[in-house]
Each structure stands twice: as structure tokens, then as C-alpha cells.
Design an enzyme around this catalytic site. Sequence first.
Site, PDB file in Angstrom:
ATOM      1  N   ALA A  20       0.857  -1.182   0.000  1.00  0.00           N
ATOM      2  CA  ALA A  20       0.000   0.000   0.000  1.00  0.00           C
ATOM      3  C   ALA A  20       0.893   1.232   0.000  1.00  0.00           C
ATOM      4  O   ALA A  20       1.960   1.243   0.621  1.00  0.00           O
ATOM      5  CB  ALA A  20      -0.918   0.005   1.216  1.00  0.00           C
ATOM      6  N   LEU A  42      -1.336  -5.594   4.483  1.00  0.00           N
ATOM      7  CA  LEU A  42      -0.298  -6.035   3.555  1.00  0.00           C
ATOM      8  C   LEU A  42       1.043  -6.081   4.289  1.00  0.00           C
ATOM      9  O   LEU A  42       1.190  -5.514   5.365  1.00  0.00           O
ATOM     10  CB  LEU A  42      -0.218  -5.091   2.354  1.00  0.00           C
ATOM     11  CG  LEU A  42      -1.504  -4.995   1.528  1.00  0.00           C
ATOM     12  CD1 LEU A  42      -1.362  -3.930   0.447  1.00  0.00           C
ATOM     13  CD2 LEU A  42      -1.860  -6.343   0.908  1.00  0.00           C
ATOM     14  N   SER A  43       2.022  -6.729   3.676  1.00  0.00           N
ATOM     15  CA  SER A  43       3.306  -6.858   4.378  1.00  0.00           C
ATOM     16  C   SER A  43       3.925  -5.493   4.660  1.00  0.00           C
ATOM     17  O   SER A  43       4.621  -5.326   5.654  1.00  0.00           O
ATOM     18  CB  SER A  43       4.272  -7.734   3.577  1.00  0.00           C
ATOM     19  OG  SER A  43       4.509  -7.200   2.294  1.00  0.00           O
ATOM     20  N   GLU A  44       3.677  -4.511   3.772  1.00  0.00           N
ATOM     21  CA  GLU A  44       4.174  -3.151   4.027  1.00  0.00           C
ATOM     22  C   GLU A  44       3.173  -2.116   3.532  1.00  0.00           C
ATOM     23  O   GLU A  44       2.533  -2.302   2.487  1.00  0.00           O
ATOM     24  CB  GLU A  44       5.506  -2.896   3.303  1.00  0.00           C
ATOM     25  CG  GLU A  44       6.626  -3.834   3.670  1.00  0.00           C
ATOM     26  CD  GLU A  44       7.231  -3.578   5.025  1.00  0.00           C
ATOM     27  OE1 GLU A  44       6.910  -2.541   5.639  1.00  0.00           O
ATOM     28  OE2 GLU A  44       8.039  -4.411   5.453  1.00  0.00           O
ATOM     29  N   THR A  45       3.072  -1.023   4.270  1.00  0.00           N
ATOM     30  CA  THR A  45       2.394   0.179   3.807  1.00  0.00           C
ATOM     31  C   THR A  45       3.405   1.313   3.853  1.00  0.00           C
ATOM     32  O   THR A  45       4.048   1.533   4.883  1.00  0.00           O
ATOM     33  CB  THR A  45       1.177   0.517   4.677  1.00  0.00           C
ATOM     34  OG1 THR A  45       0.206  -0.539   4.571  1.00  0.00           O
ATOM     35  CG2 THR A  45       0.530   1.818   4.235  1.00  0.00           C
TER      36      THR A  45
END
Length: 259
Positions: A20, A42-45
Site C-alpha cells: 500500500a 499487507l506486508s508493508e504500507t
Amino acid sequence: MRLFTVDAFTDTAFHGNPAAVCLLNARASDTWMQSLATEMGLSETAFLLGNSLRWFTPAVEVSLCGHATLATAHVLYSTGAATGALHFETKSGILTVNPSDDGLITMDFPAKEVTLATVPDGLEKALGAAVVSVSRSQLDLLVELESEESVRSLRPDIPALESVDARGVIVTAQASSSTAADYVSRFFAPRVGVPEDPVTGSAHCALAPYWSARLGRDSLLGAQLSARGGLVRTTLRGDRVDLAGRAVTVIEGTLLLNP
């Protein structure tokens, strides 16, 4: 504020690693950003305000993230918000990103030196595989297995990997002769809320120097063998490494909240 979901290190939607990207219009608190990252799941924002870039998993803030940096650059380039070189200010220093005419985006990241280490107690049992060697980088534990198939078929005990004293566990092997890549990997980071990351740019900061030394070449292609899969091109330049890949925007919307 504008909010995007981008699949990174792939040119095909629903592959690679989704991140994101939130284009902030005002300064946000750490608590607010963490809450949104947890909401996104998600794994990263990634959060961008001016040139300042930060990354949050669903559980914690991290100091370095490749795929969410690639996703952020892709958003800026694809929307016309930026052209040419980008210089992101991050907790890992200034990260420079450059586009190419064919859509490939190259990121200048710090290389992470790896040093040989002893095999932690219980690691082989947690992985369910025999270990060839173990090394440590600044962030992660790097574990070499005997073959590409060993990496591909791995079914680790994720809760057991939480006991490993590292951000995450990189599992890797030299690619088989039938694979176009030079090496393969997978990445597990339950300690930071990511059981398995689909494609991990920051892990390649350690994989690049490790395999460049083994294979005798500075430019390599790494394939991450998660269910989604993805490709990372690496070029080692002393204490820096270029990570290159493509990205696809999947969702674009408006965030109806204020920081």
C-alpha cells in the site's frame, strides 16, 4: 489523501509483492500510520510526505523496505507526479531511485555484508530442512539450503521461527540449470508480523553480496519462490547494491481520514 495498492517486482497483476502507498497531505503520528498499516493488512504500507518515506508492516515500523519503495516510485512515475531521479529520505539514509524507458525502476540501496554464523538451536527443525550454511546480515539470518527444490518445497514451522534472533529468515539456494535466475530465495519474518513475504527487496541487499561472491559476478537475477513469485535484478557496487524491478498498480482510491 490518495491511497494505492501496487504489485511490486512483477509486470503482472496479482503477482509479486503487494504494497500500500499512502501519499500524505499532512504530517501523521506513528500511531495513526501503524493503524492504517494494520488496516491494510499487507506486508508493508509506505507513507510519503514530500521526500520523507517510511514503511510499516501490520505490526511494526521497519527501517528498510525494497518493494514498498519500488511501489512508491511507481505511483509517482505512473501518475505523472515525478520524473527522473527520486531521492527518498528514510531511516536507512537517502535512497535514490531512477526509472528507465522500458518501465524498469532501479533503486540504490545499502548492501548488507553477511558473515558466517553458527546454526541456531532448533533452526533445522523449524525449517524442516537440512542447512548447508548460516550467515548473518545487519537485519536477517541468511540460510543456504542444498537446492532450489529444497527452497521451493519448504514448509516451515512459522511460530517456531519467531524465536530466531533476527528481523527475518532468508532461505536461499543456487538456482537450478532449468531456471533463468542465478539464485532463489524465500523470506519469513513472523517477528514483524509477516509470516512469509512474497518478494523482499531488502533481503536482496544481503543476497546480492552473498551470491556475487559465490558466483563471481556483480550483476545477478534473483527469483523469490513464494506463491506469488517475483524477480529482483541486483548489481553490487561496493557497499551499495542496485535493486531493479517492475510494478503494476492494482487499486487507486481516496482515503477518507485525516492524520
